[in-house]
Each structure stands twice: as structure tokens, then as C-alpha cells.
Design an enzyme around this catalytic site. Sequence first.
Site, short mmCIF file in Angstrom:
data_model
loop_
_atom_site.label_atom_id
_atom_site.label_comp_id
_atom_site.label_asym_id
_atom_site.label_seq_id
_atom_site.Cartn_x
_atom_site.Cartn_y
_atom_site.Cartn_z
N ASP A 1 -0.62 -5.25 5.95
CA ASP A 1 -1.59 -6.14 5.30
C ASP A 1 -1.40 -6.20 3.79
O ASP A 1 -0.78 -5.33 3.19
CB ASP A 1 -3.01 -5.67 5.62
CG ASP A 1 -3.30 -4.30 5.01
OD1 ASP A 1 -2.42 -3.41 5.13
OD2 ASP A 1 -4.38 -4.10 4.43
N GLU A 2 -1.96 -7.24 3.20
CA GLU A 2 -2.09 -7.39 1.75
C GLU A 2 -0.79 -7.11 0.98
O GLU A 2 -0.79 -6.36 0.01
CB GLU A 2 -3.20 -6.47 1.23
CG GLU A 2 -4.58 -6.81 1.77
CD GLU A 2 -5.67 -5.96 1.15
OE1 GLU A 2 -6.67 -6.52 0.70
OE2 GLU A 2 -5.53 -4.72 1.14
N VAL A 3 0.29 -7.72 1.41
CA VAL A 3 1.57 -7.53 0.72
C VAL A 3 1.69 -8.56 -0.40
O VAL A 3 1.70 -9.76 -0.15
CB VAL A 3 2.75 -7.67 1.69
CG1 VAL A 3 4.08 -7.46 0.96
CG2 VAL A 3 2.61 -6.67 2.84
N HIS B 1 0.83 -1.22 0.00
CA HIS B 1 0.00 0.00 0.00
C HIS B 1 0.86 1.27 0.00
O HIS B 1 0.53 2.26 0.65
CB HIS B 1 -0.94 0.02 1.21
CG HIS B 1 -2.00 -1.05 1.17
ND1 HIS B 1 -3.15 -0.93 0.43
CD2 HIS B 1 -2.05 -2.28 1.75
CE1 HIS B 1 -3.89 -2.02 0.57
NE2 HIS B 1 -3.23 -2.87 1.35
N ASP C 1 -2.61 -9.88 9.34
CA ASP C 1 -1.68 -10.55 8.43
C ASP C 1 -0.31 -10.75 9.08
O ASP C 1 0.37 -11.76 8.83
CB ASP C 1 -1.49 -9.74 7.14
CG ASP C 1 -2.80 -9.29 6.52
OD1 ASP C 1 -3.64 -8.72 7.26
OD2 ASP C 1 -2.98 -9.46 5.31
#
Length: 537
Positions: free
Chosen positions: A330-332, A270, A383
Site C-alpha cells: 500500500d501507499e507506494v 513503508h 492498492d
Amino acid sequence: MARFFGKWYCITDLRFWLLVIILFNDAEQVNAVWPMPQRISQSTQQYTLNPQAFLFQYSNGSVVQPGCSVLDTAFKRYFAIIFPDVTGKHGVLGYNVPAAFTVFVDVKKDECDGYPDENSAENYKLSISAGQAVLSSETVWGALRGLESLSQLVYQDDYGAYFINKTEIEDFPRFPFRGLLLDTSRHYLPVQAILKTLDAMAYSKFNVFHWHIVDDPSFPYQSRTFPDLSNKGAFHPLTHIYTQTDVRRVIAHARLRGIRVVPEFDSPGHTQSWGKGQHDLLTPCYKGDVPSGMYGPVNPILDSSYKFMAQLYKEVALVFPDSYVHLGGDEVSFTCWKSNPNVRAFMAKMGFGSDYTKLESFYMENIMNMTAALNKTSIVWQDVFDYHERIPQDTVLEIWKGTPPKYREELSRITKAGHRVLLSAPWYLNHISYGQDWQNAYLVAPRNFSGTEAQKKLVIGGEVCMWGEYVDATNLTPRLWPRACAAAERLWSDEEQTSSVAQAYPRLQEFRCKLLRRGIQAEPLFVGHCKHEYQGA
């Protein structure tokens, strides 16, 4: 099936509405408080209030006296809320002046010049009788919650006269962390929209503003240390930024309402907007043996990345006074890291093999150590735990993924490891559906999972999230309110006393009307009307 209010409903829906009608018809003229206090006793005995003979006054025994910025400003603010039709400055603060009705405020601790924090007590007692209300609290933050409850107890008749009923309240929050997230990267939110949200948060007794200030689309935070981050990463470097003055204004506005401001600077993913203003921060992606021209997450193998992050978080620690900071995590996506030959060589050198979760763990552990050195408590998305990273014990984990069975499993796992937890998975209010979806938010049971009592105490609260893919200042307020109020009551009130959506409905309907009167453009719950409809900005 049955037809009701011009629409077909199944029998279970019809039973709900019939119960609502019964509750409306049986209700006395005693105004409710939202969120519901822990203990409240009300009478139909009413007292007339005269705005010109109404005073707020510190009690003689109060440690806090005139000159307290938090309460002096609150008295003025709540006078206008209690008497919306009154102009002028009647009765805002009395100095032993006789009045027909006096609100005596007694506070035990002087925290007038401070900020609310994770340990701030918000309990209060409120006693309303003939000619007076007595509000006692341990702290100014508790007094603010009591003033909010007092303001909701005042009502008007059809001729505009003001009344309040004999009432006794003893109240405190169920959870210490009751947050609301705004995303100001995907769409820029003007400062005024943020301030209005803070006002509405105070009305529902939320106490943490989680400011997801930057993300992939834009970097609106104007950094003193790295000005190019917003100069090159914001949607516009002059009009779509938050200056240091803007940030101070938001923090000050929040403080006067007993609201903490927790910033989030999410990494290593992000961060696309970050790379526009900080050379070599992001990982170059490869196509075969050559760079593709695309960039991925923060480059975790360069010392320069950590030096940059250390400087940025040092600034953040100085600008934002709260002891918490959200680090994201998160969301890597690992695709770019996998494509980069230098990253692959680093993986081999560190013995990580092909497990890129270990590389993210390496990065996040370094970042969490930085914030710990700044005496900040880290919040990270779940995460980080799911990747089996070595997490400092005081780190707070935020659960954002999954259906109820899934997030309950996660609550069990994280609390079993001894970590404090925030729950946001069931309160992503940017997701909308037709009908009464506030009920889903209302029926959440944050501690309903498999675990010991000690584990359940590690759930310190939760937060409503309003992500900004489809939200800007045009639809922010009606999308949030009154749906966020459902989560507010779940986080403040006793769960057993507030387990029925049918009993909550008339109270929430009434509170929604109060929000409209206060200038909050809260959307309707269902068919109906308010005595004072929304009059525009």
C-alpha cells in the site's frame, strides 16, 4: 433538545437512552454472552456453584483426554476467570472425582499439538443443567470458544456467592477470519502488552492477530538471517526489539487461545527502516542528475532486492507457522522512482512507459510468487488490486480505504474478480471521536454491497486496526476495548439478531465490566459504574 445525565441531547439520542433504561429495568438476572451466540436459550432457574466442588473433566467419549496442552491450560485459566476471588487450585481438572458441578468436555478431533488455521472449526454446543455443563465441539478451538461463553454465564450476588443459570447454546462464527492489527513499528509495544491484547482478543472471540511488526519508523523484528535490520533499524537494538524468543512466546500464547498470528512485512513502500540495515535495498532519489541523499521504496530493478526478499520471506515462513503472510503493497510513492535515471531506463526497457503502477505491479508479482513457492497464502492491501496487478487467485485482498459507499464499491469489484476479501476500512479504531463511536463499528454490514451470493461468500471476515502514530502501551488497551468488541460481535454473530445498538448497549456495558474484572483496562461506554471497578495493573 432535552437534558439527560447533565448534558443536552437531541430527541433521537434521548429515545436511545430511554430504550436502554427500559431494557435495563426489564432484564432478568441471566448473564449475557458477548459476542451473542447464534442460538441461546436461558432460564431464570439458577444453580449455585462451589469453587471447591467444581471440576473440568473430559468426557469418556472425547477423543481428547488429559495431556492436551490447549485444554489443560485453558481449564486452569478459566477456573481463575470464573472464580476470581478464589485462590489455590481447587477443582481445575477432575479424574472421575465426584463434584457438585462438573463441566464435561467432549472433543471430536485431536489437534492439541497443532495450530489454528484458516479451516479450523470453532463451532460448539453448551448445555447447562443441574450439577453439570456439557460442552461438545469438533475441535479444541471450538472448545475454547465454548469455555469463554461458559465463563461469561457465571455471576455473583452481593454476598460473593457464585451462580449459573440453566442455558442451552449452539454457536459458530459467522466469519472465519476475525482479526486485530497491532502496529509495533511506530511505537514499540512491549511483549507483555501484546500478550494482554491476545487475552482480551480471546474474551471477544477474535481469532487472528495481524502483527504489523515493521514499517518506516523502526524495524524491531530481530532477524536471524539479517541481524543488521534490527541492529540499525530498531529504535534501540537491545531494548526495542522482538527476539526470536519473544516471537515464539507471542505465537505460543496465541495458540493456547485459538488465535492465529499473521505477520506483515510491508513493501515496497513503508521500508525506510529496512534501508538502515540493508545496503542498496532502497531506491536512491535524485535531484536533477545527482543523488539527493534521500531514499524511496525498495529498488524494484535490482536482482539483489529480490534475492534479499526471498531470503527474508524464507525465514518468516519458518518462524511464523500460519499459512498466511501479509505482504502489504500500500501507499507506494512514485516520486523517488520517477527521479531515478536507472529506474526510468528500466521502465523504458520493460515497455512500461510512464505508468509507475506497472513497475509496482512487476515488483509485487515477484514477491507474491516467492510466498506462493513457500506454500504461503498472501494477503495484500487493496492498492495491489487497484493497480490492476496480476494477482494469484488465492490471494486475499484487504480493503482499508474509503467511506461506506466507496468500500462497498471496492467489495463489489474485488469479489467480482473472484478474490477473497477482508474488510478493515470501517474499523480503524486508532481514529477516535467524542461519544459513543462504538456504535459506528457495530452497525457495519460487511456483506451489504452489490453482488451475487457467491460474491458475498468471498468476504471471509474483517479486522480491527490499531495504528501506532499516537498509540503505545500507555493507551493501547483503553483505546481498543470495548470499542473492538463491537466489531467482534459483528464478525461472530448473526447480523439480524444484533442489529440494534440500544439492545447491544446493556450487554456491552456488562461485558466491559467483565473485562475490568479480568484486568483489561477497557474505557467506559458512558455514565455509570461497575460492581468491580478496575483495580490497576
